[in-house]
Design a protein around this motif. Structure first.
Motif, short mmCIF file in Angstrom:
data_model
loop_
_atom_site.label_atom_id
_atom_site.label_comp_id
_atom_site.label_asym_id
_atom_site.label_seq_id
_atom_site.Cartn_x
_atom_site.Cartn_y
_atom_site.Cartn_z
N GLN A 1 0.82 -1.22 0.00
CA GLN A 1 0.00 0.00 0.00
C GLN A 1 0.85 1.26 0.00
O GLN A 1 0.31 2.37 -0.12
N HIS A 2 2.16 1.11 0.13
CA HIS A 2 3.07 2.25 0.21
C HIS A 2 4.30 1.99 -0.67
O HIS A 2 5.40 1.73 -0.14
N PRO A 3 4.17 2.08 -1.97
CA PRO A 3 5.30 1.79 -2.87
C PRO A 3 6.51 2.71 -2.63
O PRO A 3 7.64 2.32 -2.94
N ASP A 4 6.28 3.90 -2.09
CA ASP A 4 7.39 4.82 -1.83
C ASP A 4 8.33 4.31 -0.74
O ASP A 4 9.48 4.74 -0.65
N TRP A 5 7.88 3.36 0.07
CA TRP A 5 8.71 2.83 1.13
C TRP A 5 9.94 2.09 0.59
O TRP A 5 10.93 1.94 1.29
N THR A 6 9.88 1.61 -0.63
CA THR A 6 10.99 0.83 -1.18
C THR A 6 12.26 1.66 -1.35
O THR A 6 13.35 1.10 -1.48
N HIS A 7 12.14 2.98 -1.37
CA HIS A 7 13.31 3.84 -1.51
C HIS A 7 13.37 4.93 -0.43
O HIS A 7 14.09 5.91 -0.55
N GLN B 1 13.95 5.65 3.66
CA GLN B 1 14.38 5.14 4.96
C GLN B 1 13.50 5.72 6.07
O GLN B 1 12.98 6.82 5.93
N PRO B 2 13.26 4.97 7.14
CA PRO B 2 13.86 3.68 7.49
C PRO B 2 13.12 2.47 6.94
O PRO B 2 13.50 1.33 7.21
N PHE B 3 12.04 2.72 6.17
CA PHE B 3 11.22 1.62 5.67
C PHE B 3 12.00 0.73 4.71
O PHE B 3 11.84 -0.49 4.70
N LYS B 4 12.86 1.34 3.92
CA LYS B 4 13.68 0.60 2.96
C LYS B 4 14.53 -0.44 3.69
O LYS B 4 14.66 -1.59 3.23
N ALA B 5 15.12 -0.04 4.80
CA ALA B 5 15.97 -0.96 5.57
C ALA B 5 15.17 -2.14 6.09
O ALA B 5 15.65 -3.28 6.10
N VAL B 6 13.94 -1.89 6.53
CA VAL B 6 13.09 -2.97 7.03
C VAL B 6 12.76 -3.94 5.91
O VAL B 6 12.88 -5.16 6.06
N LEU B 7 12.37 -3.41 4.77
CA LEU B 7 11.96 -4.25 3.65
C LEU B 7 13.12 -5.07 3.09
O LEU B 7 12.93 -6.16 2.55
N GLU B 8 14.33 -4.54 3.22
CA GLU B 8 15.51 -5.24 2.70
C GLU B 8 16.22 -6.05 3.79
O GLU B 8 17.29 -6.61 3.54
N ASN B 9 15.61 -6.09 4.99
CA ASN B 9 16.23 -6.79 6.13
C ASN B 9 17.66 -6.32 6.37
O ASN B 9 18.56 -7.11 6.68
N ASP B 10 17.86 -5.01 6.22
CA ASP B 10 19.18 -4.42 6.40
C ASP B 10 19.36 -4.09 7.88
O ASP B 10 19.08 -2.96 8.33
N HIS B 11 19.83 -5.06 8.65
CA HIS B 11 19.93 -4.89 10.09
C HIS B 11 20.96 -3.83 10.47
O HIS B 11 20.79 -3.11 11.45
#
Length: 339
Positions: free
Chosen positions: A96-102, A104-114
């Protein structure tokens, strides 16, 4: 065949046999605790405040006990469970939020970037909580938490998060209730998050759960009343926020407080400052084999200043490795099945 005893005698013997497990448990409070100083100090305190002939007797209405949740009643590694819920919610809501893919911090969550998540500041992490905890009704949020708890599994043990509770602490709660205490959760977690499971898991009803809160707003939606969780923090129930909420919500100073970190220190100090018998306890995570071992240098549940204060003021330090026979309820169940 000759009967060795008559029917009434047999019935009495059978009744006693069936009652033995219950009688043994009743005779031995806190069976998951080793019979060491931590257990003995707690039992002695409860005996003092519940004995009408004791100078330290406390009326039942004043037997208030407060407990932190994360790291005190259930585990908090490898991350606070509510934060892990928020991360999973970001992944669920991402379509529902395509902008989260680029972003932060949502990008880090989606990419499992701990690593990136660890480097995020408080404000960025707060964005994750706002996106998952606010903008919906209290009922909808509670449903989200319960749905997550039903399906989510702990990344290390593979167990449901509601099974990652401490069996010895469940016994403490039951024991205190049997002795006329009223236990409250006073924790930094969101009140609504904890209320979704506290009654079922701990036996603590919603009105006895105190946590961090969002500003809420009464509203009518299609003629139906509801409470909206807005994107604004009303109270941070950590550190000094704990005694503040105890004073405003409970209205009585506790006589017993249990925590595990520096965030609980003001709550323990507030409890200790009262008159009459007081009991302050810290769960010290020392068992790397059965749980985790961490204290002064941990980014999660840091126990530094509170540990020093406990030693200086003779509070009870519960060394998990030496004080507890079992850690989790599923361990106790497995042991019982083996025997």
């Amino acid at each position: 065949m000759t009967l060795l005893f008559n029917r009434p005698t047999y019935a009495l013997a059978l009744l006693l046999t069936l009652a033995l497990p219950w009688l043994a448990q009743a005779a031995e409070p806190l069976p998951s605790w080793h019979d060491g100083p931590a257990k003995q100090r707690l039992l002695a305190f409860v005996q003092t405040v519940t004995d009408p002939d004791s100078q330290g007797f406390v009326q039942p209405a004043e037997r208030i006990a407060v407990f932190d949740n994360d790291g005190t009643l259930w585990s908090e590694q490898p991350g606070y469970f509510e934060a892990l819920f928020a991360f999973d919610e970001i992944r669920r809501l991402a379509p529902q939020h395509p902008d989260w893919t680029h972003q932060q911090p949502f990008k880090a969550v989606l990419e499992n970037d701990h690593k990136a998540l660890a480097e995020e500041g408080t404000q960025d992490l707060l964005k994750i909580f706002m996106a998952t905890h606010a903008g919906l009704t209290t009922e909808a949020f509670g449903d989200n938490v319960q749905r997550w708890l039903a399906k989510a599994r702990h990344p290390t043990t593979g167990r449901p998060y509601t099974e990652m509770v401490y069996q010895p602490m469940l016994e403490v709660l039951d024991y205190l209730r049997s002795q006329g205490f009223t236990p409250y959760i006073v924790s930094g977690g969101d009140t609504g998050f904890m209320r979704a499971f506290a009654e079922k898991v701990y036996g603590i009803p919603p009105q006895q759960v105190i946590g961090s809160r969002f500003v809420t707003q009464y509203q009518l939606m299609d003629g139906k009343p509801s409470i909206l969780r807005t994107a604004k923090i009303a109270h941070n129930d950590d550190g000094a926020g704990k005694p503040e909420s105890i004073d405003s919500v409970i209205g009585r100073r506790p006589i017993l407080a249990f925590g595990n970190s520096d965030g609980d220190l003001p709550m323990l100090q507030w409890t200790a400052a009262g008159s009459g018998p007081r009991w302050m306890g810290l769960v010290h995570h020392t068992d790397a084999k059965r749980e985790w071992a961490y204290d002064r240098d941990s980014n999660i549940g840091r126990l530094d200043k509170a540990l020093d204060a406990a030693k200086q003021q003779d509070w009870t330090i519960v060394d998990m490795a030496s004080a507890w026979r079992t850690i989790y309820p599923f361990e106790a169940s497995a042991t019982a099945q083996q025997h």
